[in-house]
Write an enzyme that holds these catalytic residues in place. Structure first.
Site, short mmCIF file in Angstrom:
data_model
loop_
_atom_site.label_atom_id
_atom_site.label_comp_id
_atom_site.label_asym_id
_atom_site.label_seq_id
_atom_site.Cartn_x
_atom_site.Cartn_y
_atom_site.Cartn_z
N GLY A 89 11.59 -11.14 0.88
CA GLY A 89 10.33 -10.42 1.42
C GLY A 89 9.27 -11.51 1.25
O GLY A 89 9.53 -12.72 1.25
N ASN A 90 8.05 -10.81 1.33
CA ASN A 90 6.73 -11.53 1.47
C ASN A 90 6.63 -12.45 0.25
O ASN A 90 6.48 -13.68 0.41
CB ASN A 90 5.50 -10.63 1.38
CG ASN A 90 5.67 -9.44 2.45
OD1 ASN A 90 5.69 -9.82 3.61
ND2 ASN A 90 5.64 -8.14 2.01
N GLY A 91 6.74 -12.05 -0.90
CA GLY A 91 6.64 -12.79 -2.22
C GLY A 91 7.74 -14.07 -2.12
O GLY A 91 7.22 -15.16 -2.57
N ASP B 257 21.24 -8.79 6.85
CA ASP B 257 21.42 -9.93 7.44
C ASP B 257 20.24 -10.95 7.00
O ASP B 257 19.93 -11.93 7.86
CB ASP B 257 21.64 -9.77 8.92
CG ASP B 257 20.35 -9.22 9.56
OD1 ASP B 257 19.26 -8.89 8.87
OD2 ASP B 257 20.26 -9.03 11.02
N THR C 219 1.84 -9.87 -12.41
CA THR C 219 1.36 -9.65 -10.97
C THR C 219 2.03 -10.84 -10.12
O THR C 219 2.42 -11.96 -10.48
CB THR C 219 0.17 -9.20 -10.85
OG1 THR C 219 -0.02 -8.93 -9.40
CG2 THR C 219 -0.68 -10.69 -11.17
N HIS D 140 -2.06 1.15 -7.20
CA HIS D 140 -1.80 1.54 -6.01
C HIS D 140 -1.39 3.20 -6.18
O HIS D 140 -2.07 3.79 -5.12
CB HIS D 140 -0.24 1.11 -5.92
CG HIS D 140 -0.33 -0.47 -5.73
ND1 HIS D 140 0.68 -1.50 -6.30
CD2 HIS D 140 -1.22 -1.20 -5.01
CE1 HIS D 140 0.28 -2.61 -5.90
NE2 HIS D 140 -1.00 -2.62 -5.23
N ARG E 270 5.89 1.56 -1.15
CA ARG E 270 6.31 1.13 -2.69
C ARG E 270 5.09 1.33 -3.28
O ARG E 270 5.00 1.24 -4.73
CB ARG E 270 6.56 -0.30 -2.59
CG ARG E 270 5.30 -1.07 -2.25
CD ARG E 270 5.87 -2.44 -2.52
NE ARG E 270 4.74 -3.47 -2.41
CZ ARG E 270 4.41 -4.56 -1.52
NH1 ARG E 270 5.73 -5.04 -0.89
NH2 ARG E 270 3.26 -4.98 -1.33
P1 NAI Z 1 8.78 -7.16 0.02
O1 NAI Z 1 8.68 -5.54 0.37
O2 NAI Z 1 8.50 -7.98 1.28
O3 NAI Z 1 10.28 -7.03 -0.53
C1 NAI Z 1 11.28 -6.68 0.09
C2 NAI Z 1 12.44 -7.66 0.04
O4 NAI Z 1 13.05 -7.48 -1.12
C3 NAI Z 1 13.47 -7.30 1.05
O5 NAI Z 1 13.33 -8.04 2.34
C4 NAI Z 1 14.76 -7.73 0.36
O6 NAI Z 1 14.83 -9.12 0.47
C5 NAI Z 1 14.41 -7.41 -1.35
N1 NAI Z 1 15.30 -6.17 -1.39
C6 NAI Z 1 15.02 -5.04 -1.47
N2 NAI Z 1 15.75 -4.15 -1.85
C7 NAI Z 1 16.64 -4.70 -2.18
C8 NAI Z 1 18.00 -4.65 -2.74
N3 NAI Z 1 18.07 -3.11 -2.79
N4 NAI Z 1 18.91 -5.58 -3.01
C9 NAI Z 1 18.58 -6.80 -2.91
N5 NAI Z 1 17.37 -7.22 -2.28
C10 NAI Z 1 16.33 -6.25 -1.86
O7 NAI Z 1 7.98 -7.18 -1.11
P2 NAI Z 1 7.11 -8.26 -1.52
O8 NAI Z 1 5.86 -8.14 -0.87
O9 NAI Z 1 7.71 -9.63 -1.49
O10 NAI Z 1 6.85 -7.62 -3.09
C11 NAI Z 1 7.62 -8.42 -3.91
C12 NAI Z 1 6.90 -7.61 -5.34
O11 NAI Z 1 5.45 -8.27 -5.27
C13 NAI Z 1 6.66 -6.24 -5.39
O12 NAI Z 1 6.89 -5.61 -6.74
C14 NAI Z 1 5.37 -5.99 -4.77
O13 NAI Z 1 4.83 -4.71 -5.47
C15 NAI Z 1 4.73 -7.02 -5.69
N6 NAI Z 1 3.48 -7.58 -4.91
C16 NAI Z 1 3.42 -8.00 -3.81
C17 NAI Z 1 2.25 -8.23 -3.13
C18 NAI Z 1 2.32 -8.69 -1.65
O14 NAI Z 1 1.13 -9.12 -1.29
N7 NAI Z 1 3.28 -8.88 -1.08
C19 NAI Z 1 1.23 -8.45 -3.83
C20 NAI Z 1 0.94 -7.90 -5.20
C21 NAI Z 1 2.19 -7.48 -5.89
#
Ligand code: NAI
Length: 387
Positions: free
Chosen positions: A12-14, A38, A140, A207, A317
């Protein structure tokens, strides 16, 4: 700690932000484990088309990754450090998948840890016979980031000035903290235990608290557009955030009699430290949100149900992660410590209703609470945290 390879779990993003930053800062191979759907294929295709992953905005970087796979056996072996950059609800399944392939004495670090990561990770690693593996977490994710083009480009809207980390065993921090600093290129402050991170997790306040402020009174009328999330905070919403932070400080004070929880800061102190000059008006909690450049323009989660007609997305989320992996574990810890948390309870009750869960009663074991992993008394909780 000077690994020749690390693996990041997530697509994902992070994960897509950390991967090129880590590759450049560490100068080592970076593998990505992305088993969902995929994603591995799409990541490989995007990176091939774009000559690596590019980061734009507040951080600029471009790097090629070593290997991307949906198969843990291909990317976990050989990595001394494995980073889970995933929503918390994916932690447990991912830990089960990677446990057999982890190197002896490796560290698994969740970015961010959210609430109760240590209870879940210690449980999985024990059951998998991998107690040689250390656990770590960050309070974080340091970046506010969004994928712009999958596998090719991520935009970073803001960077926190420092982040807090903890490990289990605690002595492992001496190795993990300098490594994390080098990998991310920003200061990492050590906390004494992962319990500190569970309580210091500001996502659990911000949040669900802002969602409550924006939508607790929502009467079902369609919205014409998504409200601004952080900049849409009003005085009443700020009071809810203050109340949540106050409840958590009460837990810190009670448990602080037995453990070092100095990393558990009041919300306004954390905002000032994490965002520094990005905040124009740091005098009040309300000002620290609405004048924070790192939050500018970010919208509340909504669903478009008809052209130009929106409803709040309560499955986002901001509730689905930050309540069962945030406020509910915190409240469960408060329960063991004998501390009342009236505002936390109010927000959990409302959010649970929106998620179709009774997290104050029937559904409590669906949340990542210490009791679910066998820590049923305050003494057990303190002993686990002190280990
Ligand atoms: P995201 O929503 O982009 O991540 C989703 C990704 O997680 C999916 O694309 C997949 O690769 C993986 N995923 C989800 N469910 C899965 C599963 N059941 N099995 C395997 N992989 C799975 O989340 P993001 O944005 O990367 O955030 C990651 C963490 O960082 C979260 O806890 C979020 O709350 C936190 N966060 C994110 C920020 C941001 O700006 N993106 C800012 C602060 C915290």
């Amino acid at each position: 700690m000077n690994p020749s390879k690390i693996t990041i779990c997530g697509g994902g993003n992070g994960a897509q932000t950390l991967a090129p930053i880590a590759a450049l800062n560490l100068g080592c191979d970076v593998d990505l484990y992305a088993p969902l759907g995929d994603e591995a294929e799409r990541l490989r295709a995007g990176m091939a088309a774009g000559d690596g992953l590019e980061i734009t905005g507040a951080v600029r970087a471009r790097a090629r990754l070593h290997q991307v796979s949906a198969n843990a056996a291909e990317v976990i072996p050989g990595s001394q450090v494995v980073l889970l950059v995933l929503p918390a609800f994916a932690h447990e399944a991912t830990l089960w998948q990677i446990a057999p392939f982890l190197e002896r004495g490796a560290s698994v670090c969740a970015i961010p840890a959210r609430g109760g990561f240590d209870y879940c990770a210690a449980h999985v690693l024990r059951e998998a016979g991998r107690e040689d593996v250390a656990i770590a977490g960050l309070q974080t994710l340091p970046w506010a980031c969004r994928v712009e083009e999958y596998g090719r480009r991520v935009h970073v809207l803001g960077v926190k000035q420092s982040v807090t980390a903890a490990s289990r065993p605690a002595a492992e921090s001496a190795r993990v903290v300098p490594f994390l600093e080098q990998m991310m290129g920003l200061p990492v402050l050590p906390a004494s235990s992962l319990l500190s991170l569970t309580l210091a997790n500001t996502g659990q306040i911000i949040h669900p608290g802002i969602m409550y402020g924006l939508f607790a009174q929502w009467d079902g009328t369609f919205l014409e557009q998504a409200p601004l999330f952080y900049q849409g905070l009003d005085a009443a919403g700020a009071q809810v955030l203050e109340g949540l932070s106050r409840d958590i400080q009460a837990i810190r004070i009670r448990l602080g009699e037995r453990l070092d929880l100095s990393a558990v800061e009041p919300l306004l102190d954390w905002l000032r430290r994490a965002y520094g000059d990005a905040i124009r008006d740091p005098a009040t909690l309300h000002g620290a949100f609405v004048s924070n450049a790192a939050y500018a323009g970010l919208q509340a989660p909504v669903r478009e149900v008809a052209p130009g007609r929106f409803v709040p997305d309560f499955s986002s989320r901001y509730l689905a992660e930050d309540v069962p992996f945030g406020l509910v574990p915190t409240r469960a810890i408060a329960g063991l410590a004998g501390v009342d948390t009236p505002v936390v309870d109010r927000v959990i009750a409302w959010a649970g209703g929106r998620l179709g869960r009774d997290y104050l009663g029937r559904d409590i074991m669906l949340a990542r609470i210490p009791q679910k992993y066998g820590l049923a008394t305050l003494n057990q909780l303190v002993a686990f945290a002190a280990k």
